[in-house]
Every structure is written in structure tokens, then in C-alpha cells.
Scaffold this motif. Structure first.
Motif, mmCIF file in Angstrom:
data_model
loop_
_atom_site.group_PDB
_atom_site.id
_atom_site.type_symbol
_atom_site.label_atom_id
_atom_site.label_comp_id
_atom_site.label_asym_id
_atom_site.label_seq_id
_atom_site.Cartn_x
_atom_site.Cartn_y
_atom_site.Cartn_z
ATOM 1 N N ILE A 1 0.866 -1.171 0.000
ATOM 2 C CA ILE A 1 0.000 0.000 0.000
ATOM 3 C C ILE A 1 0.901 1.219 0.000
ATOM 4 C CG2 ILE A 1 -1.749 1.296 1.262
ATOM 5 C CD1 ILE A 1 -2.613 -1.376 2.524
ATOM 6 N N LEU B 1 -1.630 6.494 4.154
ATOM 7 C CA LEU B 1 -2.558 5.644 4.897
ATOM 8 C C LEU B 1 -3.652 6.447 5.591
ATOM 9 C CD1 LEU B 1 0.140 3.344 6.558
ATOM 10 C CD2 LEU B 1 -0.909 3.062 4.309
ATOM 11 N N ASP C 1 -6.699 6.871 4.805
ATOM 12 C CA ASP C 1 -8.034 6.269 4.782
ATOM 13 C C ASP C 1 -7.970 4.876 5.416
ATOM 14 O OD1 ASP C 1 -10.421 5.042 4.154
ATOM 15 O OD2 ASP C 1 -10.634 6.197 2.288
ATOM 16 N N LYS D 1 -9.813 1.856 3.748
ATOM 17 C CA LYS D 1 -9.147 1.362 2.537
ATOM 18 C C LYS D 1 -7.935 0.518 2.890
ATOM 19 C CE LYS D 1 -9.755 4.239 -1.570
ATOM 20 N NZ LYS D 1 -9.087 5.304 -2.320
ATOM 21 N N VAL D 2 -7.186 0.993 3.883
ATOM 22 C CA VAL D 2 -5.989 0.262 4.291
ATOM 23 C C VAL D 2 -6.373 -1.129 4.741
ATOM 24 C CG1 VAL D 2 -4.090 0.160 5.943
ATOM 25 C CG2 VAL D 2 -4.730 2.349 4.915
ATOM 26 N N HIS E 1 -7.299 -3.346 1.850
ATOM 27 C CA HIS E 1 -6.159 -3.813 1.070
ATOM 28 C C HIS E 1 -5.265 -4.762 1.840
ATOM 29 C CE1 HIS E 1 -7.059 -1.634 -2.495
ATOM 30 N NE2 HIS E 1 -7.210 -0.503 -1.813
#
Lengths: 93, 558
Positions: free
Chosen positions: A73, A77, A79, A82-83, A86
Motif C-alpha cells: 500500500i 494511509l 483512509d 481502505k488500508v 487492502h
């Protein structure tokens, strides 16, 4: 979950992005991750060779070495959701 | 090198000439083009030649693996692996797999810069290649970050004083995908691979080059056994040196038709004629003569192979094989469809500049007219003629004419040529005879006659024309007329002889008569003299008698 879990955050010096990434990662760890995660922060400024070794291009990069497959990623970071998606840590809810 | 910016030689044949010294030193150059047009090869040539000349370099590959790159250029004799071992070149493979990458928030490419810096420091690089920049940036999604980072990358390269070659894919309608790289580069080179009429041509153009004059044309380039070579074909205008020296054509009779005994050096000579008129043979006579003088000659044949030329010329007593063996003659055969016109020209120019002949034959140029457009062919020939002239090379061009009409060549070639030989093959009374006519020869008085030319085992000869009551005759008509003439001559000569005899005899007779008459006259004259003497004697006697008588009378009376 006894599988080894390893996260490495690559930064380069104390840039605002790097600082933000470290802070965000700490927050995510504290709020969402259990203690089975080994979290490292690597400053590439101290050893640029690691960038080649670990094939890092963008800064900051968070790498999930384990479990495989490797997941990367990039970004600060900011968000959290989202992290987590992923990182495939399962549903955060 | 021009004043202003410093340049770094690429070692690419022809390219350093066009750019007058190579790429801008210490600045980034963008090499863009679509897939398969030779970007990577250009870049690696630049890097390898730099490393050999003492400028170490870094090859940053975003696509191919280092081992692939080494293998790819190994066929061109670039021993990239040994250069890597000697630490003159570092290959940095930066692979990014977009599938394992996610973007969350703000980032930059500091990691890339760190790795570049590391590689540059390791070998003390002066040159760097980034191949291709698209593969790097296609992995990232944030266009704003990307553009900022491209700019930063170019600035970084400049700050480091690296002579950089960055390769990029062409975007739709633009030079690059991002539409930014060409603005931040100091030099932009566009490589192109075009197919026209099923013939592919690689072309190169310098789109921009800050701070220096450069050629702006599209230059054809080749990727051949010896790597990347650009073939500049400049238009040279008409300021070439002229020569007064005359060159023998190898046909003594032809030389005799020109006052001065041959054609000017560095002139362009056109032979045109129908099929089988003997164009190639006449051209090869020129070649043979040049080689015999110790000069070098080059034949570009578009219809025959070198062996075929050798064999065919043997039939007219020309042994060109020995010139080839001695390295004075080179024959290069290529079908017109092998390359595009540009490429043909470029290859010819390259070969000529390598071999340095004094005579070049293009046999035949009409072959191009079938493959290309007329205007393009004419332009190509013009450039060829200019190139040859400016280098003091005599050019011989043969042209296959489809009809014998004088004064018309398909590509309007006449005006380009200094001399024009017309080779005819005319049918008269059931036989074809070859004829040669010197249609034009600039700057030389020349014979106006159509000469019959015959090809024998001992070479080409031009026969004296037969000029009779019915005009010039050739072939058997000429031989017949000559025989007739000979017969007439014999009989006429006999007649004269007879008349001469008669006159002599008459003279003899007359002389005899004259002698007789003279004898008669002499006899009569003698008689006359005798009579006169007698008369005088008589008269003297009479006078004496009278005196004696008078004396006697006096004595008796007194």
C-alpha cells in the motif's frame, strides 16, 4: 490466528508524508490490529540499499510481507478503511 | 562542437553528425516512439558507447529483466555483461506490479530517487537510461502526483548532471502518454516505423533540441548487424566542385565522339534504352575503365546479382571478377522492393561513403519507378546526383525506356543529367541493330551521329556510320551497301585504268609521228641550206668573172 503476520512501513526521513503515515499506521494498529502483527518502520534514508532489496519505489510504502502474497500500500494511509481492505484483514466490523 | 551547450557523443553512426556532437551533456533527452521502433536499442547503444569511452552509465529498466537486456544487445557485439562486471555499467531493474499495489493517500517516488542515486553512485555514472518511463508511471494512478514526480525526476537528472536518455511510448496524437515529458526534456527524438506499400521504413526526427542547431528532417535509420545507424541524406544544392578532367568510357570509339576524349569527372550520365539495348554492358565498360585506371567503382544493381553481372560481362570480353577480387569493385544487389526509396538512398549513401568509389552505377533506376511514386523517385535521384557530385563521383544511371521516343524519360531525369546516351535497338529489314546516340553532353562538343554499336567478344565497338544516298544505314543493310560500294569501286577503277592505257598509247603514237615529221623538216632544211650555198657560190663566181672581163677590155683599148 497464529500465522506470522508482518507489516513493514518504508519511509524516507521525517517528511510530512512519512510522519503522517507512521501516525496513521500506529492508529490503525491500535484500533484494528491484534498483537499478532509485527510492525516495523524502516527509514530508507539510513540504508538506501533496502529500497533495491525490497523493491520500493514510492514513499511511504506499507508492505505486508506475511501472510503471502505480498501486498503493498502506498500513500500516507490516511483512509483507514481502505488500508484495512487492502491488507485483507477480514471485515473490520 | 558549437558554442553554447556541451554535447555527449552517442557513438551512433550518423546521429552524432546530425546533432553536431550528440546529445546534450548533463541534460535529459526523450526518445519516443511506438513499440518496436528501436528505442531501447538507441538507449543501450548510447550507454555502451559511453561506457567504452570512459563515461560509466546506469541502465534503469522498468520492463525487461537485466538478463534479457544483456542478451538482446549481445547480438550486436555489445558485451554488456562484461561492462557490468567491470562496473562501468549498472543495470537497475525496477519492477512494479500494479496488481500488488494499492494507493491510499498521498505519496511520492522518493524510493525511486534513492535507488537511482544509489546506482549512479555505485558506478560513478555520467549517463543514465530510463527504459521506459511509461511502464513506471502506468503503475501509479494519481495523475497529479505523477506529473509532479516526472518534473522532479527530470530536475533531479539535471541536478546530478547526468546525460540521460528516457524512452517513452507514443500517446495518441501526442508524443508521449503524459504529454509532459517532451516539455521538460531538452532534446526530443522521435523514432518511427512506417509501412507504406508493404515496405517498412524506420525514420528518426529530432523534434526539439534546446540551444543548438540541428537537422530537422526525417532521417531514415537502420537497425542492422552493426547496430543502430542513422543515415543522413542532406540536400546539398549546387555548390559542388567541378572537374575539367575527362574520363575514358572504356569504349574508345565513344570517347572519340566527344571532343576532349571522354566525359567529365563527376558528371552524371544517363543511358536510356529499351530492353536488350546494351545499357548494362556500356555501364560496365565505364566500370572496367575506372578499375583499370586504379580507381574504385561501385555498382548498385536492382535486377542482377553480382555473379550474374560477372558472367554476363565475360561474354563481351570484360573480366570484372578480377576487380572484385582486388577490391576495386563492389556490386551490391537489392531488389527495389527490399526497402523504401529513402532507405535505398540511405543505404547507397552509406555504402558509398564507406567504399569511397570514384564511379557509381545505378542499374537500372527505372526499377524504382515501378515501386514508388514518380515525384519521390525523382527527389531521390536528385539527392543521389547531388551527393555524388559533391563528392566528385561520376554517376552512371541506366533507365529502361518502354518506347524509343527520344526526349522523354519517365521521371523527367534529363535535367538532372549532364550527359545522356540513347541506346536504340531498331528493326530494319527483319533484323535488330543496336545504335547509340549521344543526345546531350553538357560542356562538350560531341558527334551528332547515330552510331551502330556491336558487342563482340573483344568488347564494344562503335562502327563508322554508312552514309549513303539514302541516309545512314546499319546492320546488314550497311554491310550490303558497303559491299556494293566496294564492287562499284572496283569496276570504276578498272575503267580508269583502261582509259589511262589508251591515253598512254596515243601519246606514244603522237610522239612517233612528231619525230618523223621533225626528221623530214630537218632533211628539207639541209637541202635548202645546200641550195642557198650553191646560189651564193654562183653569184660570187659571176661577179669575179665580170671583173675579170672588164679588166681585159681596158687592156686592149688603152
Amino acid at each position: 490466528m497464529n500465522k506470522p503476520k508482518e507489516l513493514t512501513l518504508y519511509v524516507a526521513g521525517q517528511t510530512p508524508k512519512s510522519v503522517a503515515a507512521i501516525r496513521n499506521l500506529e492508529k490503525i494498529c491500535a484500533e484494528h490490529l491484534d498483537s499478532s502483527y509485527v510492525v516495523k518502520v524502516v527509514d530508507l534514508k539510513e540504508n538506501p540499499r533496502l529500497a533495491r532489496e525490497h523493491n520500493i519505489v514510492a514513499i511511504p510504502t506499507l508492505v505486508r510481507q506475511l501472510p503471502v502474497p505480498i501486498q503493498k500500500i502506498i500513500g500516507d494511509l490516511s483512509d483507514t478503511e481502505k488500508v484495512l481492505v487492502h491488507l485483507q484483514l477480514g471485515d473490520p466490523a | 562542437m558549437t558554442a553554447g551547450i556541451e554535447k555527449a557523443l552517442t557513438g551512433i553512426e550518423g546521429f552524432d553528425d546530425i546533432t553536431m556532437g550528440g546529445l546534450p551533456r548533463g541534460r535529459p533527452t526523450l526518445v519516443c516512439g511506438s513499440a518496436g521502433c528501436g528505442k531501447t536499442l538507441f538507449a543501450s547503444t548510447f550507454l555502451v558507447n559511453g561506457a567504452r569511452a570512459g563515461e560509466p552509465g546506469v541502465f534503469v529498466t522498468f520492463e525487461e529483466r537485466p538478463s534479457d537486456i544483456v542478451d538482446n544487445v549481445a547480438s550486436l557485439g555489445f558485451e554488456l555483461d562484461s561492462l557490468v562486471e567491470e562496473e562501468l555499467i549498472a543495470i537497475e531493474h525496477i519492477a512494479i506490479d500494479p496488481s500488488e499495489l494499492a494507493e491510499v493517500g498521498d505519496y511520492d517516488l522518493e524510493g525511486l530517487f534513492m535507488r537511482l542515486e544509489l546506482a549512479v553512485e555505485e558506478v560513478g555514472a555520467k549517463r543514465i537510461v530510463l527504459d521506459t518511463i511509461e511502464s513506471l508511471f502506468s503503475a501509479f494512478q494519481n495523475p497529479a502526483i505523477l506529473r509532479a514526480e516526472i518534473r522532479r525526476l527530470f530536475d533531479w537528472l539535471k541536478d546530478k548532471g547526468l546525460t540521460a536518455v528516457i524512452t517513452g511510448e507514443r500517446g495518441d496524437g501526442a508524443l508521449t502518454r503524459q504529454g509532459l515529458e517532451e516539455y521538460v526534456s531538452d532534446c526530443v527524438i522521435l523514432l518511427d516505423h512506417r509501412v507504406h506499400n508493404q515496405i517498412s521504413t524506420r525514420r528518426m526526427r529530432i523534434v526539439k533540441y534546446r540551444g543548438t542547431p540541428h537537422g530537422t528532417n526525417e532521417y531514415p535509420f537502420l537497425i542492422g548487424e552493426d547496430g543502430f545507424s542513422v543515415l543522413p541524406v542532406s540536400s546539398l544544392g549546387l555548390e559542388h566542385q567541378v572537374y575539367d578532367e575527362r574520363l575514358s568510357s572504356g569504349i574508345a570509339d565513344l570517347d572519340a565522339m566527344l571532343t576532349g576524349g571522354g566525359f567529365h569527372r563527376a558528371s552524371s550520365i544517363l543511358f536510356s534504352g529499351v530492353a536488350g539495348a546494351g545499357k548494362s554492358s556500356v555501364a560496365m565498360c565505364f566500370v572496367d575503365a575506372a578499375c583499370a585506371r586504379g580507381e574504385r567503382a561501385m555498382v548498385f544493381s536492382f535486377e542482377e546479382s553480382a555473379d550474374q553481372i560477372v558472367r554476363n560481362m565475360r561474354s563481351i570480353g570484360l573480366d570484372v571478377a578480377k576487380w572484385i577480387d582486388e577490391g576495386r569493385l563492389r556490386c551490391i544487389s537489392a531488389r527495389p522492393t527490399f526497402y523504401s526509396l529513402e532507405m535505398h538512398l540511405a543505404i547507397m549513401v552509406r555504402e558509398i561513403s564507406r567504399f569511397r568509389p570514384s564511379l557509381v552505377v545505378l542499374d537500372p533506376i527505372s526499377a524504382f519507378l515501378d515501386s514508388g511514386e514518380q515525384l519521390e523517385v525523382q527527389a531521390m535521384l536528385l539527392r543521389m546526383v547531388d551527393y555524388l557530385k559533391s563528392n566528385g563521383i561520376t554517376g552512371i544511371f541506366t533507365n529502361l525506356a518502354h518506347d524509343q521516343t527520344v526526349g522523354k524519360t519517365d521521371a523527367g531525369l534529363s535535367s538532372l543529367m549532364d550527359a545522356w546516351l540513347l541506346l536504340l535497338n531498331r528493326e530494319v529489314n527483319g533484323e535488330f541493330n543496336r545504335e547509340l546516340y549521344l543526345l546531350k553532353a553538357r560542356g562538350m562538343a560531341h558527334s551528332n551521329q547515330v552510331r551502330e554499336f556491336v558487342m563482340t567478344e573483344n568488347g564494344i565497338r562503335l562502327l563508322e556510320p554508312y552514309l549513303g544516298a539514302h541516309g545512314a544505314l546499319t546492320g546488314s543493310a550497311r554491310r550490303l551497301a558497303e559491299a556494293q560500294d566496294r564492287r562499284q569501286e572496283t569496276s570504276r577503277r578498272a575503267e580508269v585504268m583502261a582509259l589511262q592505257d589508251k591515253v598512254t598509247q596515243r601519246r606514244h603514237r603522237a610522239e612517233l609521228e612528231i619525230a618523223t615529221l621533225q626528221a623530214e623538216v630537218a632533211a628539207e632544211e639541209a637541202e635548202l641550206r645546200r641550195l642557198l650555198k650553191a646560189e651564193e657560190d654562183y653569184r660570187n663566181q659571176a661577179a669575179a668573172d665580170l671583173a675579170e672581163l672588164a679588166a681585159g677590155r681596158n687592156a686592149s683599148g688603152g
